[in-house]
Design a protein around this motif. Structure first.
Motif, mmCIF file in Angstrom:
data_model
loop_
_atom_site.group_PDB
_atom_site.id
_atom_site.type_symbol
_atom_site.label_atom_id
_atom_site.label_comp_id
_atom_site.label_asym_id
_atom_site.label_seq_id
_atom_site.Cartn_x
_atom_site.Cartn_y
_atom_site.Cartn_z
ATOM 1 N N TYR A 6 32.298 -11.163 -28.293
ATOM 2 C CA TYR A 6 33.352 -10.519 -27.003
ATOM 3 C C TYR A 6 32.451 -10.958 -25.820
ATOM 4 N N ASP B 62 11.220 -9.488 -26.322
ATOM 5 C CA ASP B 62 11.427 -10.357 -25.101
ATOM 6 C C ASP B 62 10.117 -11.219 -24.995
ATOM 7 N N ALA C 55 20.601 -6.222 -19.466
ATOM 8 C CA ALA C 55 21.654 -5.663 -20.639
ATOM 9 C C ALA C 55 20.900 -5.149 -21.791
ATOM 10 N N PHE D 135 32.882 -7.230 -22.283
ATOM 11 C CA PHE D 135 32.465 -5.744 -22.198
ATOM 12 C C PHE D 135 32.759 -4.951 -21.152
ATOM 13 N N GLN E 172 8.496 -17.012 -33.204
ATOM 14 C CA GLN E 172 9.500 -15.892 -32.905
ATOM 15 C C GLN E 172 10.468 -15.951 -33.998
ATOM 16 N N ARG F 220 9.015 -11.844 -22.443
ATOM 17 C CA ARG F 220 8.116 -11.352 -21.067
ATOM 18 C C ARG F 220 7.530 -10.225 -21.882
HETATM 19 P P1 NAD Z 1 18.529 -10.996 -17.862
HETATM 20 O O1 NAD Z 1 18.029 -12.059 -17.346
HETATM 21 O O2 NAD Z 1 18.283 -9.657 -17.343
HETATM 22 O O3 NAD Z 1 17.879 -10.774 -19.189
HETATM 23 C C1 NAD Z 1 17.506 -11.628 -20.264
HETATM 24 C C2 NAD Z 1 16.493 -11.420 -21.019
HETATM 25 O O4 NAD Z 1 16.353 -12.315 -22.011
HETATM 26 C C3 NAD Z 1 15.138 -11.705 -20.179
HETATM 27 O O5 NAD Z 1 14.356 -10.612 -20.306
HETATM 28 C C4 NAD Z 1 14.371 -12.751 -20.728
HETATM 29 O O6 NAD Z 1 13.021 -12.590 -20.819
HETATM 30 C C5 NAD Z 1 15.069 -12.676 -22.278
HETATM 31 N N1 NAD Z 1 14.808 -13.913 -22.942
HETATM 32 C C6 NAD Z 1 15.060 -15.223 -22.716
HETATM 33 N N2 NAD Z 1 14.813 -15.838 -23.488
HETATM 34 C C7 NAD Z 1 14.157 -15.378 -24.624
HETATM 35 C C8 NAD Z 1 13.926 -15.697 -25.857
HETATM 36 N N3 NAD Z 1 13.968 -16.893 -26.351
HETATM 37 N N4 NAD Z 1 13.679 -14.591 -26.792
HETATM 38 C C9 NAD Z 1 13.615 -13.341 -26.335
HETATM 39 N N5 NAD Z 1 14.087 -13.144 -25.030
HETATM 40 C C10 NAD Z 1 14.253 -13.998 -24.170
HETATM 41 O O7 NAD Z 1 19.799 -11.136 -18.235
HETATM 42 P P2 NAD Z 1 21.061 -9.974 -18.163
HETATM 43 O O8 NAD Z 1 21.585 -9.614 -17.088
HETATM 44 O O9 NAD Z 1 20.480 -8.887 -19.046
HETATM 45 O O10 NAD Z 1 22.138 -10.469 -19.296
HETATM 46 C C11 NAD Z 1 21.957 -10.913 -20.603
HETATM 47 C C12 NAD Z 1 23.081 -11.649 -21.291
HETATM 48 O O11 NAD Z 1 24.088 -10.628 -21.226
HETATM 49 C C13 NAD Z 1 23.412 -12.728 -20.477
HETATM 50 O O12 NAD Z 1 23.722 -13.764 -21.418
HETATM 51 C C14 NAD Z 1 24.688 -12.248 -20.023
HETATM 52 O O13 NAD Z 1 25.686 -13.665 -19.551
HETATM 53 C C15 NAD Z 1 25.245 -11.498 -20.940
HETATM 54 N N6 NAD Z 1 26.450 -10.621 -20.372
HETATM 55 C C16 NAD Z 1 27.299 -10.576 -21.251
HETATM 56 C C17 NAD Z 1 28.649 -9.692 -20.908
HETATM 57 C C18 NAD Z 1 29.780 -9.545 -21.996
HETATM 58 O O14 NAD Z 1 30.695 -9.090 -21.861
HETATM 59 N N7 NAD Z 1 29.462 -10.029 -23.240
HETATM 60 C C19 NAD Z 1 28.718 -9.192 -19.846
HETATM 61 C C20 NAD Z 1 27.477 -9.132 -19.007
HETATM 62 C C21 NAD Z 1 26.443 -9.847 -19.205
#
Ligand code: NAD
Length: 381
Positions: free
Chosen positions: A317, A197, A178, A320, A243, A199
């Motif tokens: 929201y 991030d 995302a 999305f 951070q 990572r």
């Molecule tokens: P992902 O696992 O690919 O990415 C999450 C990222 O967050 C990773 O790169 C991880 O290293 C990083 N991260 C973890 N802890 C961290 C911290 N303390 N500081 C900085 N970075 C940190 O996940 P994704 O598939 O990209 O999903 C991201 C979010 O979007 C999730 O919470 C998911 O549930 C949400 N999402 C929301 C909607 C919506 O409609 N609101 C829809 C789809 C996904």
């Protein structure tokens, strides 16, 4: 076999698991396709579009579930849908089996097979079926659009006859699927984009997209943030402090913050505190994609948009992808179609849930009356 797409029952869900194009591909695998009347309407696919793709449009949910061997949908089935299932049927949808244990047991008791799209392993071979990633990609993009819609200025800088306009400054926290989509949308709109991030291996990718990676004065621990499987692990308290100090420094200068930080199986870490929100400029916008897991921002309210006393909009929201239903249905239907391709090696219209296949095994949550979740850990060669 007949694959039937049910109309989503959750209020406000606009996506559909079958498109006319995906139906054509499923027919090439030997299946007949059916859809509940009106199921595609909110995603801009009419009954007529389906009929033209040789999909049988059935009048109601009861008929759809009664006549389909495989039912495909987006959201986890609800109890009302469980009642419509029959022994030997297969349901393919998001299911979240870890959170829906009771429902899972009921599906097993009725001898209905469940393939959970959220359980598809995140490995290269399974990318084409990775619906979580396709939906996160859309969520990241839409988060930027939503932010722009609530922001009173341009993203891009301009010099016009009426004066000089500075570019907006966007901070993206979490550069997973995302986050990277948000970075791409933000840079393409011309904003100065910063990203963080835990990572550090994603820094190169972030920079290649025209954004700036935010480094901490904490290099050693930043490395520790990288865990196995491309997912983050929990940060140490010292790392977290470093951070938060960095974010506190950035808060007064950024206009838009998009948070996507997630560690699988945990509540979202709180990374954007109340004092950070208070130190932002009036008119700034926060979009918290982690709202469903408690939010990365202290002030986020799930499924709501709030405006703080100091004029900061906080959007929580959780729908999305559904807000871009045509795009998300197209990608999700393609993920399902790829799953069906792997389930149908003979292209004979007969699904074979082959438990020797790592990807199919990973997604299968019930089979022949047994709960098969969680799957065994994949063997490391
Ligand atoms: P992902 O696992 O690919 O990415 C999450 C990222 O967050 C990773 O790169 C991880 O290293 C990083 N991260 C973890 N802890 C961290 C911290 N303390 N500081 C900085 N970075 C940190 O996940 P994704 O598939 O990209 O999903 C991201 C979010 O979007 C999730 O919470 C998911 O549930 C949400 N999402 C929301 C909607 C919506 O409609 N609101 C829809 C789809 C996904």
């Amino acid at each position: 076999m007949i694959i039937g797409a049910a109309k989503e029952v959750l209020d406000g869900e606009r996506r559909v698991a079958l498109t006319p194009d995906s139906a054509r591909q499923l027919q090439k695998l030997g299946y007949e396709c059916a859809i509940e009347s009106g199921a595609g309407e909110a995603a801009n696919f009419s009954d007529k579009d389906y009929t033209e793709a040789d999909v049988k449009v059935v009048a109601d949910a009861k008929t759809l579930w009664e006549t389909s061997d495989i039912v495909i949908k987006v959201r986890p089935p609800e109890t009302s849908e469980l009642e419509l299932t029959h022994e030997g049927q297969t349901v393919i949808s998001f299911f979240w089996p870890a959170q829906n244990g009771e429902l899972l047991q009921k599906f097993a008791d009725k001898k209905v097979n469940v393939l959970a799209m959220d359980m598809v392993p995140r490995i290269s071979r399974a990318q084409k079926m990775d619906a979580l990633s396709s939906m996160a990609n859309i969520a990241g993009y839409r988060a930027v659009i939503e932010a722009g819609n609530n922001f009173g200025r341009f993203f891009t800088g301009q010099i016009t006859a009426a004066g000089k306009v500075p570019p907006a400054k966007v901070l993206v926290i979490g550069a997973g699927v995302a986050g990277l989509a948000a970075i791409g949308a933000s840079t393409s709109l011309g904003a100065i984009t910063l990203a963080f991030d835990v990572r550090p291996e994603v820094a190169e990718q972030v920079e290649s997209m025209g954004a700036e990676f935010v480094y901490l004065d904490f290099e050693e621990e930043q490395q520790d943030g990288a865990a196995t499987g491309g997912y983050a692990s929990v940060s140490s308290p010292e790392f977290r402090e470093a951070q938060l100090a960095k974010f506190r420094e950035l808060a007064p200068e950024v206009d838009i913050v998009i948070t996507t930080a997630l560690i699988p199986g945990r509540d979202a870490p709180e990374l954007w505190t109340e004092d950070m929100v208070q130190s932002m400029k009036p008119g700034s916008v926060i979009v918290d994609l982690a709202a469903e897991k408690g939010g990365n921002c202290k002030l986020t309210k799930m499924d709501e948009k709030i405006v703080t006393e100091n004029g900061i909009t906080v959007i929580g929201y959780t729908d999305f992808p559904s807000r871009m239903a045509t795009q998300s249905s197209t990608l999700y239907a393609t993920n399902i179609r790829h799953m069906m391709t792997d389930l149908t090696p003979e292209k004979d219209g007969q699904a074979n849930i082959n438990m020797e296949d790592d990807v199919i095994r990973g997604a299968t949550a019930t089979k022949d009356g047994e709960i098969t979740f969680p799957p065994p850990k994949p063997k490391i060669a």
